[in-house]
Write a protein that holds these residues in place. Structure first.
Motif, PDB file in Angstrom:
ATOM      1  N   ARG A  97       0.823  -1.211   0.000  1.00 11.66           N
ATOM      2  CA  ARG A  97       0.000   0.000   0.000  1.00 11.66           C
ATOM      3  C   ARG A  97       0.858   1.262   0.000  1.00 11.66           C
ATOM      4  N   ARG A 101       0.945   4.051  -3.010  1.00 16.16           N
ATOM      5  CA  ARG A 101       0.715   5.475  -2.790  1.00 16.16           C
ATOM      6  C   ARG A 101       1.855   6.302  -3.378  1.00 16.16           C
ATOM      7  N   GLU A 102       3.080   5.814  -3.212  1.00 15.21           N
ATOM      8  CA  GLU A 102       4.224   6.506  -3.809  1.00 15.21           C
ATOM      9  C   GLU A 102       4.111   6.499  -5.332  1.00 15.21           C
ATOM     10  N   GLU A 156      -3.517   4.016  -8.643  1.00 17.80           N
ATOM     11  CA  GLU A 156      -2.407   3.063  -8.774  1.00 17.80           C
ATOM     12  C   GLU A 156      -2.427   2.346 -10.118  1.00 17.80           C
TER      13      GLU A 156
END
Length: 259
Positions: A97, A101-102, A156
């Motif tokens: 996760r 997010r990165e 994503e």
């Protein structure tokens, strides 16, 4: 395997004429941060899945042992293994996760224009198509990135598509560099050697065409999602399927360039 060895031998012969193939593919061996991040995401996802299956398997065996009156020691061992695997899987999911997010936070960057091969090269037309395809994909993903803020498609998924497109483009350019090496060698050979080198050039041209067709499938998938406009459960699946397909093609191209 024999064909790859033959191709490597022909490439070595081509390098005797001073064509710096290693320099040409150096950029492919140094992927940008988006590509590196995608690989980290893939590794984390595989680790999470592997430990989740392990936890499920150990739990199942423990249940069977409990129902059949199996040895208490064996039951305890599998319970402990199931718990440890589940904990590891949860931790891997947490790492996944964070990485996603990165990945979603990466800024959209227009692909740099790479120099095209000479017009006399068999790689010229595929690379010209790739340059146009990169620009088109960047525009579509920029729109999807905007739409992701409204729930049309997960951020994503957009980031994964962008990273895979960059990785595939780099792999295609590495194949084109190898083609250029062999084309130069063709000019300095004759007879059977020339025919063999020319056949290898055509084989690489076919690989380029297949890779660019796969790139086009990702563009088409992104275009369908953009055209739909409104959120739909199938959007992520459509984009993910095309992304995974292109990732497979990129892996095959990397193997070809590294053979």
């Amino acid at each position: 395997m024999g064909k790859r060895k033959d191709l490597q031998a022909l490439t070595d012969l081509a390098q005797q004429f001073g064509v710096p193939l290693v320099e040409q593919v150096r950029t492919w061996k140094s992927p940008d941060p988006a590509v590196k991040l995608r690989r980290q995401v893939n590794r984390a996802d595989r680790r999470r899945t592997r430990w989740a299956y392990t936890a499920a398997g150990c739990s199942g065996i423990a249940v069977i042992l409990a129902l059949t009156g199996g040895a208490a020691t064996a039951f305890a061992v599998f319970v402990v293994l199931a718990v440890l695997s589940a904990v590891t899987s949860v931790r891997a999911y947490g790492r996944l996760r964070v990485l996603r997010r990165e990945q979603a936070a990466l800024p959209a960057v227009a692909p740099a224009r790479a120099a095209l091969p000479g017009k006399s090269s068999r790689a010229y037309e595929p690379m010209r198509r790739l340059a146009g395809a990169e620009a088109s994909l960047a525009e579509l993903l920029g729109q999807l990135e905007h739409d992701s803020k409204h729930g049309a498609v997960p951020a994503e998924s957009v980031a994964a598509a962008r990273a895979t497109g960059a990785e595939a483009a780099a792999a295609l350019r590495a194949v084109a560099a190898r083609m250029a090496t062999l084309e130069t060698a063709v000019q300095h050979t004759s007879g059977a050697n020339r025919a063999e080198l020319a056949a290898s050039v055509e084989d690489l041209r076919g690989q380029l065409e297949a890779g660019i067709d796969g790139y086009g499938e990702l563009i088409a998938a992104a275009g369908r999602v953009v055209a739909a406009g409104t959120p739909a459960p199938t959007h992520r699946a459509v984009l993910t399927e095309a992304t995974d397909h292109l990732a497979g093609l990129a892996a095959a191209l990397r193997e070809l360039s590294a053979s």
